[in-house]
Scaffold this active site. Structure first.
Site, PDB file in Angstrom:
ATOM      1  N   HIS A  21       1.249  -6.318   5.961  1.00 35.30           N
ATOM      2  CA  HIS A  21       0.283  -5.258   5.710  1.00 35.30           C
ATOM      3  C   HIS A  21      -1.116  -5.862   5.804  1.00 35.30           C
ATOM      4  CE1 HIS A  21      -0.159  -1.123   4.283  1.00 35.30           C
ATOM      5  NE2 HIS A  21      -1.199  -1.529   3.563  1.00 35.30           N
ATOM      6  N   HIS A  26      -2.572   2.325  10.343  1.00 39.38           N
ATOM      7  CA  HIS A  26      -2.154   3.705  10.625  1.00 39.38           C
ATOM      8  C   HIS A  26      -2.264   4.084  12.099  1.00 39.38           C
ATOM      9  CE1 HIS A  26      -2.425   5.494   6.275  1.00 39.38           C
ATOM     10  NE2 HIS A  26      -2.122   4.197   6.253  1.00 39.38           N
ATOM     11  N   GLU A  79       3.410   2.901   0.780  1.00 37.55           N
ATOM     12  CA  GLU A  79       2.292   2.644  -0.132  1.00 37.55           C
ATOM     13  C   GLU A  79       1.275   3.781  -0.201  1.00 37.55           C
ATOM     14  OE1 GLU A  79      -0.782   0.043   0.195  1.00 37.55           O
ATOM     15  OE2 GLU A  79      -1.559   1.001   1.983  1.00 37.55           O
ATOM     16  N   HIS A  85      -0.579  -0.893   7.893  1.00 30.39           N
ATOM     17  CA  HIS A  85      -1.870  -0.715   7.221  1.00 30.39           C
ATOM     18  C   HIS A  85      -2.895   0.055   8.032  1.00 30.39           C
ATOM     19  CE1 HIS A  85      -5.268  -1.243   4.576  1.00 30.39           C
ATOM     20  NE2 HIS A  85      -5.949  -1.890   5.507  1.00 30.39           N
ATOM     21  N   ASP A 135       3.386   3.436   7.709  1.00 32.27           N
ATOM     22  CA  ASP A 135       2.843   4.017   6.475  1.00 32.27           C
ATOM     23  C   ASP A 135       3.027   5.534   6.382  1.00 32.27           C
ATOM     24  OD1 ASP A 135       1.498   1.614   7.444  1.00 32.27           O
ATOM     25  OD2 ASP A 135       0.281   1.729   5.636  1.00 32.27           O
ATOM     26  N   ASN A 195      -1.785  -2.740  -0.117  1.00 30.91           N
ATOM     27  CA  ASN A 195      -2.947  -2.833  -1.002  1.00 30.91           C
ATOM     28  C   ASN A 195      -3.057  -1.689  -2.002  1.00 30.91           C
ATOM     29  OD1 ASN A 195      -3.554  -1.490   1.596  1.00 30.91           O
ATOM     30  ND2 ASN A 195      -5.553  -1.084   0.688  1.00 30.91           N
ATOM     31  N   HIS A 196      -2.321  -0.594  -1.787  1.00 28.03           N
ATOM     32  CA  HIS A 196      -2.320   0.514  -2.743  1.00 28.03           C
ATOM     33  C   HIS A 196      -1.076   0.504  -3.639  1.00 28.03           C
ATOM     34  CE1 HIS A 196      -5.056   2.880   0.226  1.00 28.03           C
ATOM     35  NE2 HIS A 196      -5.772   2.173  -0.638  1.00 28.03           N
TER      36      HIS A 196
END
Length: 256
Positions: free
Chosen positions: A149, A176, A40, A174, A9, A68-69
């Site tokens: 993710h 991080h 994302e 996701h 990410d 999700n973003h």
């Protein structure tokens, strides 16, 4: 044998700038043939914008995955008309922009990239296991890589084992935070629970530390802001046989 690079990410402008600075060197060092980046969180704040996507492509990305973003920038959803920008394939059919897969034609071979999102502690999307069962027969290539993710380590591990021998690689995103469990499952499928993130290292998942701490201390809404300071880039490189879709080596990388 070919090499594919997955980058975790990318967070904000700092993350995009660091990818722009370091990616060409990484690709030369590891003889990378294909680069997949999770973008994302690449826009300022979060989400993905046309500007952040274009910067990642100019830096050397072949495919940009999300999560999700993905749809946070509602006025820029037209970016999902681009074949190389994908969103989780298990968003419900009908009325959802974009696509969940991308197939790269490399001439002598092709590579499919699938984006999926977990459902444990996340949005109640379609079952990612069932969605993969639906998608797999449609690929006319043995080279299939999955960006999963997801929040829960257990769900990521379960999908990795479920897809062992069916796909070339499963890469978690996701959280991080890079995990140290990279391996070749069943002598075939490259796997890592989370690739980690790309952006400011001295941070709380890429944002300033104080607001993140206050959020957990006081349970009050806070305004997150991208952290400043030195960046790092986290990901993994996989060596695979493009004729049979079998992974032989996965190397976790951190570039500071």
């Amino acid at each position: 044998m070919k090499n594919i690079l997955f980058i975790g990410d990318v967070v904000g402008k700092a993350g995009c700038d660091f990818v722009s600075e370091k990616l060409s060197m990484i690709k030369r060092h590891y003889s990378v043939d294909i680069t997949v980046i999770n973008g994302e969180n690449s826009a300022q704040g979060n989400g993905i914008s046309r500007a952040s996507a274009q910067q990642l492509v100019r830096a050397g990305a072949d495919v940009i995955t999300t999560g999700n973003h993905a749809f946070r920038r509602r006025n820029e959803l037209d970016i999902f008309e681009e074949d190389y920008i994908i969103r989780p394939a298990n968003f419900p059919d009908g009325g959802c922009v974009g696509r969940g897969t991308c197939v790269l034609d490399m001439g002598a071979y092709s590579v499919a990239v699938v984006n999926l999102m977990g459902t444990a502690y996340m949005d109640p999307l379609d079952n990612p296991f069932t969605k993969m069962d639906e998608l797999l027969p449609g690929f006319d290539t043995p080279n299939i890589f999955v960006d999963f993710h997801a929040e829960a380590t257990s769900e990521k591990k379960a999908l990795g084992h479920y897809l062992t021998g069916k796909v070339t690689g499963v890469f978690g995103t996701h959280t991080h935070v890079q995990t140290a469990d990279e391996c070749i499952l069943g002598g075939h499928t490259a796997y890592i629970t989370d690739l980690g993130m790309t952006g400011p290292e001295h941070s709380c998942l890429g944002v300033e530390i104080r607001p993140a701490v206050d959020r957990f201390r006081f349970h009050m809404p806070v305004m997150f802001k991208e952290a400043e300071g030195e960046c790092f880039l986290c990901g993994a490189v996989v060596e695979f046989d493009e004729k049979i879709g079998k992974s032989y080596k996965i190397e976790r990388i951190i570039i500071r």
